[in-house]
Write an enzyme that holds these catalytic residues in place. Structure first.
Site, mmCIF file in Angstrom:
data_model
loop_
_atom_site.group_PDB
_atom_site.id
_atom_site.type_symbol
_atom_site.label_atom_id
_atom_site.label_comp_id
_atom_site.label_asym_id
_atom_site.label_seq_id
_atom_site.Cartn_x
_atom_site.Cartn_y
_atom_site.Cartn_z
ATOM 1 N N GLU A 184 -69.316 30.576 59.674
ATOM 2 C CA GLU A 184 -68.176 30.895 60.657
ATOM 3 C C GLU A 184 -67.248 32.024 60.631
ATOM 4 O O GLU A 184 -66.264 31.860 60.762
ATOM 5 C CB GLU A 184 -67.298 29.624 61.252
ATOM 6 C CG GLU A 184 -68.455 28.430 61.741
ATOM 7 C CD GLU A 184 -67.803 27.365 62.432
ATOM 8 O OE1 GLU A 184 -66.606 27.220 62.567
ATOM 9 O OE2 GLU A 184 -68.500 26.580 63.389
ATOM 10 N N GLU A 237 -75.269 23.669 61.823
ATOM 11 C CA GLU A 237 -74.331 22.711 62.295
ATOM 12 C C GLU A 237 -74.562 22.416 63.618
ATOM 13 O O GLU A 237 -74.510 23.205 64.758
ATOM 14 C CB GLU A 237 -72.714 23.387 62.374
ATOM 15 C CG GLU A 237 -72.351 23.326 60.689
ATOM 16 C CD GLU A 237 -70.833 23.774 60.602
ATOM 17 O OE1 GLU A 237 -70.158 23.318 61.631
ATOM 18 O OE2 GLU A 237 -70.469 24.430 59.692
#
Ligand code: AHR
Length: 539
Positions: free
Chosen positions: A209, A337
């Site tokens: 991220e 994810e």
């Protein structure tokens, strides 16, 4: 056509087939499913059924690592029940150590004598200070993680620190992990710490991220970092590099990130550097909802499933952009994810941050997600549920000596036969399910499904999202294939909120379901709010 199908069912019931006795006239659509097993498509990479575990609340500590002196049954400090259950579903990989934790983690803190390891910063410590081991104790480091992988039979997928680390720290971690015994000093150090033989880690995530907790970068800025991190990568074996991908659940799907990253890498020779995997994140994000994981109404049931299947649009949108920069489509998705994320309120305890109740709804969401992943097997190298235990979309809950499998776990068990199979197209003829409760009368698949073949075994998985109507599904094989036998399992419950607790761990589980097999056709009744796995043997 519908009338024709109903006629067939009535005659099947009239024939006195035990499983179909008591069939009431159908109120909802039934489904014709056409499959040609002699035309297998892409391999369903087993890694699609992968896992993610992070140093966050009760995931690692207590969930997996109970310590060598614990009374809880363990193997070298690792919870035995967790290992056994992960083996049961053939868990193919484990992504570690984060998550947001990864970009603040320095791998050297987790090696050496356990009593001498430092207490260090954990990303979650200041955000959710009540979490277990909010200050990182480093009792679970790379050697313990690799021991876990070996016990489970899973491949390691390491997320490197780009947000607060350096390329050198990354490269040293690669050398420490993969340099053959007796070569570099780092290999000697590894041997001193208990592992003479290299770990041979193939999957390396270059940050996590990076648009947020991993560095707050733009796609173009991250492209520059990415180049630096992989330029001097020590190649002891062919690595599989995973670049940070978009926040797929943001309102616009974050297509700007994908454009920025691939555009930033572009040079006169094309991409210029290798990007093996592109890490799409997609949470079915209901953090702002008034409902939580346990308490919801019919609208909440359908809303979660509807937002869940939106991942298919996100996959297609980003694949379109990637194909523009990479026409040979060498870069595959690593959806590292994914899962449901509800607002707080159902935690296992205050220290088990981001844990939440998993119900039958989460099991159906899991199954529908897997059907999408299977159907896009040509685009997906790997996917990792977030997270395996005690966090978000978990398969297990564990607190001390209490332990249970969640409803979502059973979807993994049911879909296991797809792992390593070849995708076959399943044409499902059924009207979509219109949900007036949702804005714009949103629609869901009347029956979600996917199919795969391996040798003479055909696996068909089907999910009926309806809270009202069962579906009678007739699977017909084309291409001259014929069936020898069939069996099926079903996952359902009369209560949509049904869950497994420490006191009632078997409230939601698998049951056998009757299959009627005749020639080229198998017929089953898919109950409402249910997942079904049909295992058919071809002649
Ligand atoms: O899974 C919880 C967190 O969600 C991860 O640490 C992060 O990568 C994501 O935002």
């Amino acid at each position: 056509m519908i009338a024709h199908r109903r006629q067939f069912l009535e005659s099947a019931a009239a024939a006195g087939v035990a499983a179909f006795a008591g069939l009431r006239p159908l109120q909802a659509a039934d489904a014709d499913i056409d499959i040609n097993p002699s035309q297998p498509g892409p391999l369903i990479n087993p890694h699609i059924y992968g896992h993610f575990i992070e140093h966050l609340g009760g995931v690692i500590y207590d969930g997996i690592w109970v310590g060598r002196d614990s009374k809880i049954p363990n193997i070298d400090g690792i919870r035995t029940q967790f290992v056994d259950d992960m083996k049961r579903i053939g868990a193919p990989n484990l992504r570690w150590p984060g998550g947001c934790f990864a970009d603040g983690y320095h791998w050297r803190d987790g090696i050496g004598a356990s009593g001498k390891r430092p207490r260090t910063y954990n990303y979650w410590e200041t955000r959710m200070p009540q979490g277990l081991h909010a200050v990182e104790s480093n009792q679970f480091g790379i050697h313990e993680f690799m021991r876990l992988c070996r016990l489970v039979g899973a491949e390691a997928y390491l997320a490197a620190n780009v947000g607060s680390g350096t390329p050198q720290e990354f490269h040293d971690w690669v050398s420490y992990s993969n340099a053959p015994a007796g070569t570099l000093s780092l290999a000697d150090e590894r041997a001193t710490n208990g592992d003479k033989e290299p770990f041979n880690v193939k999957y390396w995530g270059v940050g996590n991220e990076s648009w947020g907790c991993g560095g707050n970068m733009s796609g173009g800025e991250y492209a520059t970092e990415y180049r630096k991190y992989i330029a001097q990568f020590p190649v002891y074996q062919r690595p599989f590099f995973v670049a940070t991908g978009p926040r797929g659940h943001s309102a616009d799907g974050d297509v700007g990130w994908t454009e920025g990253f691939f555009g930033g890498l572009q040079n006169v020779r094309g991409l210029g550097v290798r990007v093996d995997g592109f890490a799409l994140h997609y949470y079915t994000d209901f953090r702002q909802s008034a409902e939580d994981g346990a308490t919801f109404d019919a609208k909440g049931w359908y809303a979660v499933l509807h937002k869940g299947v939106h991942i298919e649009n996100v996959i297609n949108d980003h694949w379109g952009i990637m194909s523009k920069y990479d026409p040979q489509q060498r870069t595959k998705f690593v959806i590292d994810e994914w899962g449901n994320w509800y607002r707080g309120g159902t935690e296992l305890g205050p220290e088990y941050i981001l844990s939440q109740t998993s119900t039958l709804r989460d099991a159906l969401h899991t199954a529908m997600t897997f059907d999408i992943f299977n159907r896009h097997a040509d685009k997906i190298e790997m996917a990792n549920v977030a997270q395996t235990i005690n966090c978000l979309h978990s398969l297990f809950a564990a607190v001390g000596d209490k332990y249970t499998r969640t409803p979502a776990y059973y979807a993994f068990e049911m879909y296991r036969p797809h792992m390593g199979g070849r995708l076959v197209t399943a044409r499902i003829d059924i009207p979509e399910l219109t949900v007036p409760l949702l804005e714009g009368s949103a629609r869901l698949p009347g029956l979600s499904g996917s199919a795969s073949v391996r040798d003479k075994s055909l696996t068909v998985t089907l999910t009926n999202p309806s809270l009202q109507d069962r579906v009678v599904a007739r699977i017909r094989l084309s291409g001259g294939a014929r069936l020898r036998e069939g069996r099926a399992t079903v996952l359902t419950h009369q209560d949509m909120h049904a869950t497994n607790t420490f006191d009632k761990p078997n409230e939601v589980g698998l049951a056998a379901l009757a299959v009627q097999v005749s020639g080229d056709t198998a017929t089953i009744i898919v109950p409402k709010q249910a997942v079904v796995a049909v295992l058919l043997q071809l002649v």
